[in-house]
Design an enzyme around this catalytic site. Structure first.
Site, short mmCIF file in Angstrom:
data_model
loop_
_atom_site.label_atom_id
_atom_site.label_comp_id
_atom_site.label_asym_id
_atom_site.label_seq_id
_atom_site.Cartn_x
_atom_site.Cartn_y
_atom_site.Cartn_z
N ASP A 191 0.85 -1.20 0.00
CA ASP A 191 0.00 0.00 0.00
C ASP A 191 0.89 1.25 0.00
O ASP A 191 2.10 1.17 -0.07
CB ASP A 191 -0.93 -0.01 1.21
CG ASP A 191 -0.15 0.12 2.53
OD1 ASP A 191 0.87 -0.57 2.66
OD2 ASP A 191 -0.55 0.92 3.39
N HIS A 513 1.80 -8.76 -3.81
CA HIS A 513 0.78 -7.79 -3.43
C HIS A 513 1.50 -6.45 -3.28
O HIS A 513 2.04 -6.11 -2.22
CB HIS A 513 0.11 -8.21 -2.11
CG HIS A 513 -1.01 -7.31 -1.71
ND1 HIS A 513 -2.31 -7.48 -2.13
CD2 HIS A 513 -1.04 -6.20 -0.92
CE1 HIS A 513 -3.07 -6.54 -1.62
NE2 HIS A 513 -2.32 -5.75 -0.89
N ASP A 558 1.14 -17.65 -4.98
CA ASP A 558 1.73 -16.53 -5.72
C ASP A 558 0.62 -15.79 -6.46
O ASP A 558 0.46 -15.92 -7.67
CB ASP A 558 2.79 -17.04 -6.70
CG ASP A 558 3.47 -15.89 -7.44
OD1 ASP A 558 3.31 -14.73 -7.00
OD2 ASP A 558 4.15 -16.16 -8.45
N GLU A 567 2.56 -10.23 0.22
CA GLU A 567 2.79 -8.79 0.21
C GLU A 567 4.28 -8.50 0.43
O GLU A 567 4.99 -9.28 1.05
CB GLU A 567 1.98 -8.08 1.31
CG GLU A 567 2.08 -6.56 1.22
CD GLU A 567 1.11 -5.83 2.15
OE1 GLU A 567 0.47 -6.49 2.98
OE2 GLU A 567 1.02 -4.59 2.03
#
Ligand SMILES: [Zn+2]
Length: 585
Positions: A191, A513, A558, A567
Site C-alpha cells: 500500500d 501484493h 503466488d 505482500e
C-alpha cells in the site's frame, strides 16, 4: 510485520478471484505454485547460488539415489554424489533428501541433475554471488520512495512513477488541523501508507547493516538520483526515509504514529492515488504515540553517529530530534495507538512501548555516552533478557533485542561489563539453539512449525540477522552458515522451489501484493522485492478457500490478492538487505 495477529485489513485489489481458485487448484493437484518447469520443482536449490567456501546443499523431494552437478556451459559433470536418506518434513509434508556438494569449490554456473527426477534451475558458485541480489534488494527502497518521481530505467525501462502524495493534512485525531508538509519517506508495503513504527524497525535494521558491514557497502552504487554526492548511496537512500520520519515529530518532541489515507487505495499507481494523505494521531492528548516516538529516538540516535562523517549538520539534527523524543517518552511512557474511528489502514498497534524505550536509551547511550541513558538502560535491561532467547527475536513490535544487542555491540568505554558479558552469552546461546534447529530441519531453514505467520519470510531473514549479530558478538562459523541457510531458503531451497525475491533466480515469484507491480504495464513485478511468504494464519479472506489441513509451510499462493502471504513490506525487505550484506564477500 512479524508475529502479530493482524497487520492490515483487506486491501482492495483487482486480481480475479477465479485466478486464486485456479492457483489453489494447482497447488492441491501438483503441490507447486509455478508450473514453469515441472522437472525442476522437486529439486530445490538456491537459484542465486552458493559461496565457494561455504556449505552447498540442495533438497530433492522425489525418491532418488544419486545426483550430479553439471557445468551449465558444456553439460560436463563436475561432481557426483549420493542423496541422503529420505526424511519426512512435517512443516511441508515433503519427503526430503539432501544433496551435499560442499566439496565443489570451483567458480562457475551449474545445475543439478537427478536421474529419474530432472534438472534443477541454474545457479552459480562465486564469491561475488550476492552482489546483484543485494543491489536489487537495496535499490528496491528507492522504488518505494514517496513524494518524488522514481525511475529504475534505463536498467529497468518502464519501471517508474510520477511524484505522488504531494499534499498532506492533519487528521482530526492528530490534535492539529490544516495542511501538513508530508513529502518523503518510503511507501510501507503493498500500500502507500507510511507508518513510523514499521519505518523504525526497517530504518534501524538498515542502519545496523551499514554499521556492521559498511566497509563492504560503501562503494556499491545504487544508481539513485543523488549518486556521486560524496555520501555512500546506502546512506543516501536511508536518508530519504529518515527525513520523513523527522517530519513526523511535533514541536513538543512527540511523534505521530502514521501518515496514510483513511482507507487503502485501489490497485493504482501512486500518482493516481488521490486520497488525502493524513497525519493520524491517537485522538486525544497528547495525540502522539510512545512507541512511534521511542522508535524515532532510537533510529535518529543511530543516524546521529553514522551520518557524522558525511554531513555533521544532518547528524546533529538527528541527535536533537532523538533527545527531544526521548524526553517526550519520559513524560508519556506508554501512550498506545489504535486506529481512530473511520481509519482502516494498517494499525501497527502495540500495547507496550517499554521495549521501544529500552532501544532508544541504548542507542542514545551508544551515540552520546551520557550517563542518563546508561542509567535507564542498566535499570531496565534485565527484564528484557528473555527476549534474547530463541525463538524470540526482534520485529516491529518487539525491539528489546535491538536495545540489548546495541549495548553489547558498542565499543564505548564505560559500558557495564557485567551487562555486556550477560548479553553476549545469552545471544551466543540463542545462536547455538537456532543453529541446532536449522541443522535438524530437513530444509535447513531456522523456521519452526509455529513460525509460519504473517511475514514468515521476514522471520527467516530475522533468524539470519540474529545469527549474524551473534557472530558479531561471539564469532562462530556455524552462525554464518546458519544465516546463509536462511538466505538459501528465501532464494529457492523451499518446498515451492521458487525464489521469493522478484526478478532474482530462474524461477522467481511473479505476483506480489504491491500496487505499482499490479498497476503498471510491465510484465514482471518491480525487481528485488521479498514476498511475505507462507502464512498459516490465512488472514486474507479469499485464501480461506485454500484446502484445510495444508502443512504450515505450504500455505502460500503466488497471487497478487494474497496480502497475507505475498505482500512486500519495508521491514522484511530491510532484514533481507541485512542478510545479503552479511553474505557479501
Ligand atoms: Zn507516495
Amino acid at each position: 510485520m512479524i508475529r502479530s495477529p493482524i497487520r492490515k485489513r483487506a486491501c482492495l485489489t483487482r486480481f480475479p478471484f477465479q485466478a486464486i481458485l485456479f492457483a489453489v487448484f494447482l497447488i492441491g493437484l501438483t503441490g507447486r505454485v509455478d508450473a514453469a518447469d515441472g522437472d525442476s520443482v522437486p529439486i530445490k536449490v538456491d537459484q542465486v547460488g552458493y559461496l565457494p567456501d561455504a556449505a552447498k546443499l540442495a533438497v530433492v523431494t522425489m525418491a532418488a539415489k544419486t545426483f550430479e552437478v553439471k557445468r551449465a556451459s558444456d553439460n560436463v559433470t563436475v561432481f557426483h554424489g549420493r542423496l541422503g536418506p529420505a526424511t519426512p518434513d512435517t512443516d511441508t509434508g515433503d519427503s526430503v533428501q539432501v544433496a551435499d556438494f560442499s566439496k565443489l569449490h570451483e567458480t562457475g554456473n551449474y545445475y543439478l541433475e537427478v536421474p529419474g527426477v530432472g534438472r534443477s534451475w541454474t545457479f552459480s558458485i562465486r564469491s561475488d554471488l550476492y552482489l546483484r541480489t543485494y543491489y536489487l534488494a537495496m535499490r528496491a527502497f528507492y522504488g518505494q520512495r514517496c513524494g518524488t518521481t522514481v525511475d529504475l530505467g534505463p536498467e529497468f525501462p518502464g519501471y517508474k512513477h510520477a511524484a505522488c502524495h504531494l499534499k498532506g493534512e492533519f487528521h482530526s485525531s492528530s490534535g492539529k488541523q490544516g495542511q501538513r508538509d508530508n513529502i518523503g519517506g518510503w511507501h510501507d508495503a503493498g500500500d502507500y501508507g507510511r507508518y513510523v513504527v514499521n519505518s523504525g524497525i526497517a530504518t534501524g535494521t538498515l542502519l545496523w547493516a551499514w554499521e556492521i558491514y559498511g566497509s563492504k557497502l560503501k562503494s556499491i552504487k545504487l544508481n539513485i538520483p543523488v549518486s556521486g554526492n560524496g555520501t555512500p548511496d546506502f546512506l543516501n537512500e536511508v536518508r530519504w526515509n529518515l527525513e520523513w520520519m523527522l517530519k513526523m515529530q511535533d514541536d513538543d518532541g512527540g511523534v505521530w504514529h502514521k501518515q496514510t489515507s483513511e482507507q487503502f487505495p485501489g490497485f493504482v499507481m501512486p500518482e493516481d492515488d488521490h486520497l488525502t494523505s493524513e497525519v493520524i494521531g491517537t485522538g486525544e492528548a497528547p495525540y502522539k504515540s510512545t512507541c512511534a516516538t521511542a522508535d524515532l529516538a532510537a533510529v535518529a540516535a543511530i543516524a546521529a553517529r553514522l551520518y557524522q562523517p558525511f554531513d555533521a549538520k544532518f547528524a546533529e539534527r538527528n541527535l536533537v530530534a532523538a533527545r527531544q523524543a526521548w524526553l517526550w517518552t519520559k513524560k508519556f511512557p506508554n501512550v498506545t495507538f489504535k486506529n481512530p474511528q473511520g481509519i482502516s489502514t494498517g494499525e501497527y498497534g502495540d500495547s507496550n512501548c517499554s521495549d521501544e524505550r529500552l532501544w532508544a536509551a541504548a542507542e542514545l547511550w551508544r551515540t552520546t555516552g551520557e550517563p542518563v541513558y546508561d542509567d535507564y538502560f542498566l535499570k531496565h535491561y534485565a527484564e528484557f533478557r528473555p527476549s534474547l532467547e530463541a525463538p524470540s527475536r526482534e520485529n516491529w513490535k518487539d525491539v528489546a533485542a535491538m536495545g540489548l544487542w546495541t549495548y553489547a555491540l558498542s565499543t564505548r568505554q564505560g559500558a557495564d561489563a557485567k551487562a555486556v558479558a550477560d548479553i553476549r552469552e545469552r545471544t551466543a546461546v540463542a545462536g547455538r539453539t537456532i543453529v541446532e534447529h536449522t541443522e535438524k530441519n530437513p530444509y535447513r531453514v531456522s523456521l519452526q512449525t509455529g513460525d509460519y505467520v504473517w511475514g514468515s519470510n521476514g522471520v527467516a531473514a530475522n533468524y539470519g540477522m540474529e545469527l549474524l549479530v551473534a557472530n558479531a558478538l561471539a564469532p562462530n562459523p556455524s552462525f554464518v552458515e546458519g544465516a546463509l541457510d536462511n538466505l538459501h531458503y528465501l532464494l529457492g531451497r523451499n518446498t515451492f522451489s521458487i525464489s521469493w525475491v522478484t526478478q532474482v533466480g530462474e524461477n522467481p515469484y511473479h505476483h506480489p501484493h504491491h500496487r505499482p507491480s499490479g498497476a503498471d504495464k510491465n510484465a514482471e513485478p518491480w525487481p528485488g522485492l521479498l514476498s511475505g511468504g507462507p502464512n498459516a494464519g490465512r488472514q486474507d479472506v479469499a485464501l480461506k478457500k485454500l484446502p484445510e489441513g495444508l502443512p504450515p509451510a505450504r500455505v502460500y499462493v503466488d497471487a497478487q490478492e494474497s496480502y497475507a502471504s505475498n505482500e512486500i513490506a519495508i521491514n522484511w525487505q530491510a532484514e533481507l538487505v541485512f542478510l545479503l550484506a552479511g553474505a557479501l564477500r
